[in-house]
Write a protein that holds these residues in place. Structure first.
Motif, short mmCIF file in Angstrom:
data_model
loop_
_atom_site.label_atom_id
_atom_site.label_comp_id
_atom_site.label_asym_id
_atom_site.label_seq_id
_atom_site.Cartn_x
_atom_site.Cartn_y
_atom_site.Cartn_z
N TYR A 145 0.84 -1.19 0.00
CA TYR A 145 0.00 0.00 0.00
C TYR A 145 0.88 1.24 0.00
N SER A 185 2.12 0.19 -3.53
CA SER A 185 0.88 -0.45 -3.96
C SER A 185 1.13 -1.44 -5.10
N LEU A 195 -9.82 -2.16 -3.63
CA LEU A 195 -9.19 -1.01 -3.00
C LEU A 195 -10.23 -0.18 -2.27
N LEU A 196 -9.89 0.24 -1.05
CA LEU A 196 -10.80 1.01 -0.22
C LEU A 196 -10.29 2.44 -0.05
N ASP A 197 -11.22 3.34 0.21
CA ASP A 197 -10.87 4.72 0.51
C ASP A 197 -9.89 4.76 1.69
N PRO A 198 -8.81 5.53 1.61
CA PRO A 198 -7.81 5.51 2.69
C PRO A 198 -8.34 5.99 4.03
N LYS A 199 -9.23 6.97 4.02
CA LYS A 199 -9.78 7.46 5.29
C LYS A 199 -10.60 6.37 5.98
N SER A 215 -10.34 3.16 5.44
CA SER A 215 -9.44 2.06 5.79
C SER A 215 -8.75 2.30 7.12
N ASN A 255 -5.16 13.41 -0.62
CA ASN A 255 -4.68 12.70 -1.81
C ASN A 255 -4.05 11.34 -1.47
N LYS A 284 -3.51 7.32 -1.21
CA LYS A 284 -3.78 6.20 -2.12
C LYS A 284 -4.73 5.21 -1.46
N LYS A 285 -5.56 4.57 -2.28
CA LYS A 285 -6.48 3.57 -1.76
C LYS A 285 -5.71 2.37 -1.23
N MET A 286 -6.33 1.68 -0.27
CA MET A 286 -5.68 0.56 0.41
C MET A 286 -6.36 -0.75 0.07
#
Length: 260
Positions: A35, A39, A46-50, A52, A107, A109-111
């Protein structure tokens, strides 16, 4: 306290230490956590980082609440003063990690969901053993507050938390709104290491282990090192390859200043 109950808790602490040994070996030799800048495809949706960060860190706070309600309920009683200080350290870190830090991501990255689930499992496990220690198994007397060990551990924890928080702020403000790409972080612990945030977190939980004087604290500190140190080494290698001679000239270590 039932003997079987204590044995389960002790077993889970030792299991974390053993798992940490396998983790540091695996992340050093075979796998880079997929990640952020590392990544990679093939690790699930992939999930929204917030979202996650909230989902994977919040089990620590849930466990604190469960054990508080179990042992203190709505009676209005509080744990001993030293326990409260240690809970403030532990809970404060995870209020930041699960609530404040995610909301300030810009900004990100997705997890991969597999990474989030693995982290959530660990945080549930760790939340259980730390909360059980501080809210059920250990009652620290008032004399502990003035002991050299407790004071030393507290100072080390606060220093580590400060380094970790400052490093997160430096990283968060590297890019202006709308900018993309990676930049070299400067200032704070980044003067000495590539991963000031990881260094700060390692210091934090070493301090916590000293202050709690507990097997659960030692297990937590060791696993934190086992998980973050290899990732820090991967980050350091990435910086050297990304920025080539410019980064070498900075003379930074990977995670531990002047050592590694």
């Amino acid at each position: 306290m039932e003997i079987a109950d204590m044995s389960l808790h002790t077993m889970l602490c030792w299991a974390m230490i053993v798992t940490g040994a396998f983790t540091v070996f695996g992340l050093s030799k075979y796998v880079t956590a997929p990640y952020g800048r590392h990544s990679a495809a093939g690790w699930g949706i992939l999930l929204d980082p917030k979202l996650s960060w909230f989902l994977m860190e919040s089990p620590n706070l849930v466990m604190i609440l469960i054990f508080y309600l179990k042992n203190y309920g709505l009676s209005g009683r509080l744990p001993p003063a030293a326990n409260c200080v240690l809970l403030l350290f532990y809970g404060g870190h995870y209020v930041n990690r699960s609530l404040i830090f995610p909301m300030r991501i810009r900004n990100g990255k997705k997890m991969p969901i597999t990474v989030m689930l693995a982290a959530a499992f660990y945080c549930t496990w760790n939340g259980y053993i730390q909360s059980k220690t501080l809210l059920e198994l250990e009652e620290y007397g008032d004399e502990v507050l003035s002991s050299t060990q407790f004071i030393l551990g507290s100072v080390v924890f606060v220093a580590g938390f400060t380094i970790n928080y400052q490093s997160d702020e430096i990283l968060r403000n590297l890019r202006k709104p709308g900018e993309t790409g990676y930049k070299i972080p400067y200032g704070g612990a980044f003067k000495y290491v590539s991963c000031g945030n990881f260094f700060g977190e390692i210091v934090e939980w070493i301090g916590f282990a000293i202050a709690t004087n507990s097997l659960s604290g030692v297990a937590f500190a060791f696993y934190t090192f086992a998980n973050t140190a290899p990732r820090g080494a991967s980050h350091h290698k990435w910086y050297l390859e990304k920025f080539k001679g410019e980064y070498e000239d900075l003379g930074r270590c990977a995670v531990i200043p002047f050592i590694w």
